[in-house]
Scaffold this motif. Sequence first.
Motif, mmCIF file in Angstrom:
data_model
loop_
_atom_site.group_PDB
_atom_site.id
_atom_site.type_symbol
_atom_site.label_atom_id
_atom_site.label_comp_id
_atom_site.label_asym_id
_atom_site.label_seq_id
_atom_site.Cartn_x
_atom_site.Cartn_y
_atom_site.Cartn_z
ATOM 1 N N THR A 165 28.849 22.861 -9.751
ATOM 2 C CA THR A 165 30.197 23.228 -9.308
ATOM 3 C C THR A 165 30.583 22.460 -8.055
ATOM 4 O O THR A 165 31.706 21.949 -7.958
ATOM 5 C CB THR A 165 30.294 24.746 -9.068
ATOM 6 N N VAL A 166 29.684 22.358 -7.095
ATOM 7 C CA VAL A 166 29.962 21.591 -5.877
ATOM 8 C C VAL A 166 30.279 20.137 -6.238
ATOM 9 O O VAL A 166 31.248 19.560 -5.738
ATOM 10 C CB VAL A 166 28.796 21.677 -4.871
ATOM 11 N N ALA A 167 29.502 19.548 -7.109
ATOM 12 C CA ALA A 167 29.732 18.155 -7.507
ATOM 13 C C ALA A 167 31.102 17.988 -8.165
ATOM 14 O O ALA A 167 31.827 17.027 -7.860
ATOM 15 C CB ALA A 167 28.625 17.690 -8.450
ATOM 16 N N ARG A 168 31.464 18.902 -9.048
ATOM 17 C CA ARG A 168 32.762 18.812 -9.722
ATOM 18 C C ARG A 168 33.919 19.009 -8.750
ATOM 19 O O ARG A 168 34.937 18.322 -8.845
ATOM 20 C CB ARG A 168 32.851 19.825 -10.869
ATOM 21 N N LEU A 169 33.763 19.909 -7.785
ATOM 22 C CA LEU A 169 34.839 20.156 -6.822
ATOM 23 C C LEU A 169 34.967 19.028 -5.801
ATOM 24 O O LEU A 169 36.063 18.766 -5.298
ATOM 25 C CB LEU A 169 34.630 21.498 -6.122
ATOM 26 N N ARG A 170 33.874 18.357 -5.516
ATOM 27 C CA ARG A 170 33.951 17.191 -4.617
ATOM 28 C C ARG A 170 34.863 16.118 -5.204
ATOM 29 O O ARG A 170 35.552 15.414 -4.477
ATOM 30 C CB ARG A 170 32.563 16.620 -4.358
ATOM 31 N N ALA A 171 34.888 16.006 -6.528
ATOM 32 C CA ALA A 171 35.783 15.052 -7.184
ATOM 33 C C ALA A 171 37.251 15.429 -6.970
ATOM 34 O O ALA A 171 38.139 14.607 -7.175
ATOM 35 C CB ALA A 171 35.466 14.981 -8.679
ATOM 36 N N HIS A 172 37.496 16.671 -6.534
ATOM 37 C CA HIS A 172 38.858 17.143 -6.244
ATOM 38 C C HIS A 172 39.100 17.242 -4.742
ATOM 39 O O HIS A 172 40.009 17.934 -4.295
ATOM 40 C CB HIS A 172 39.097 18.500 -6.902
ATOM 41 N N GLY A 173 38.251 16.590 -3.957
ATOM 42 C CA GLY A 173 38.447 16.524 -2.512
ATOM 43 C C GLY A 173 37.753 17.601 -1.704
ATOM 44 O O GLY A 173 37.883 17.638 -0.485
ATOM 45 N N ALA A 174 37.010 18.496 -2.329
ATOM 46 C CA ALA A 174 36.317 19.554 -1.593
ATOM 47 C C ALA A 174 35.165 18.970 -0.782
ATOM 48 O O ALA A 174 34.530 18.002 -1.199
ATOM 49 C CB ALA A 174 35.783 20.611 -2.554
ATOM 50 N N GLU A 175 34.930 19.584 0.377
ATOM 51 C CA GLU A 175 33.816 19.179 1.225
ATOM 52 C C GLU A 175 33.042 20.413 1.642
ATOM 53 O O GLU A 175 33.636 21.448 1.963
ATOM 54 C CB GLU A 175 34.332 18.466 2.475
ATOM 55 N N LEU A 176 31.721 20.319 1.653
ATOM 56 C CA LEU A 176 30.905 21.427 2.139
ATOM 57 C C LEU A 176 31.212 21.679 3.609
ATOM 58 O O LEU A 176 31.329 20.732 4.397
ATOM 59 C CB LEU A 176 29.416 21.133 1.978
ATOM 60 N N VAL A 177 31.339 22.951 3.982
ATOM 61 C CA VAL A 177 31.539 23.323 5.377
ATOM 62 C C VAL A 177 30.198 23.278 6.097
ATOM 63 O O VAL A 177 30.092 22.801 7.214
ATOM 64 C CB VAL A 177 32.175 24.731 5.483
ATOM 65 N N GLY A 178 29.166 23.787 5.449
ATOM 66 C CA GLY A 178 27.808 23.775 5.980
ATOM 67 C C GLY A 178 26.891 23.189 4.918
ATOM 68 O O GLY A 178 27.061 22.038 4.523
ATOM 69 N N GLU A 179 25.969 24.010 4.433
ATOM 70 C CA GLU A 179 25.022 23.580 3.402
ATOM 71 C C GLU A 179 24.950 24.636 2.306
ATOM 72 O O GLU A 179 25.337 25.778 2.515
ATOM 73 C CB GLU A 179 23.617 23.447 3.999
#
Length: 140
Positions: free
Chosen positions: A98-112
């Motif tokens: 999910t993190v990988a797919r959302l990164r393609a939409h500009g999402a960035e982790l706030v922490g880890e």
Amino acid sequence: MDNVGVVVDDLDAATAFFVELGMEVEGKGPAEGEWVDKCVGLDGVRVDVVMMRTPDGHGRLELTRFRSPEVLGGEPNAPANTLGLRRIMFAVDDIDDTVARLRAHGAELVGEVTQYEDSYRLCYLRGPAGIIVSLGEQLG
């Protein structure tokens, strides 16, 4: 609770982001007129709205882009301890995917991505309009 509202500047990008999370578009369209002005306490409101529904049908998210009046700037990178509505949490089956797919939409982790005992893997992502989206993957 019926829904949570989020004001965004790019309605198409925000919609795509939440579709990637598994939400479905329930309806969309413009809203304007005296009833809207009176409801939200502003004059000359003209908005475009996309209502999104969770896959189980129990939760909804209202994405709104104001055409008028002009949108007031907020703090797009406000930290998690800022007063007010800070995050929306979603349960996911595979947090890494999910993190990988959302990164393609500009999402960035706030922490880890972290693990809470043997129960959950959790993370905060910064999503559309700077909102924090929390993900939780139940373990076991």
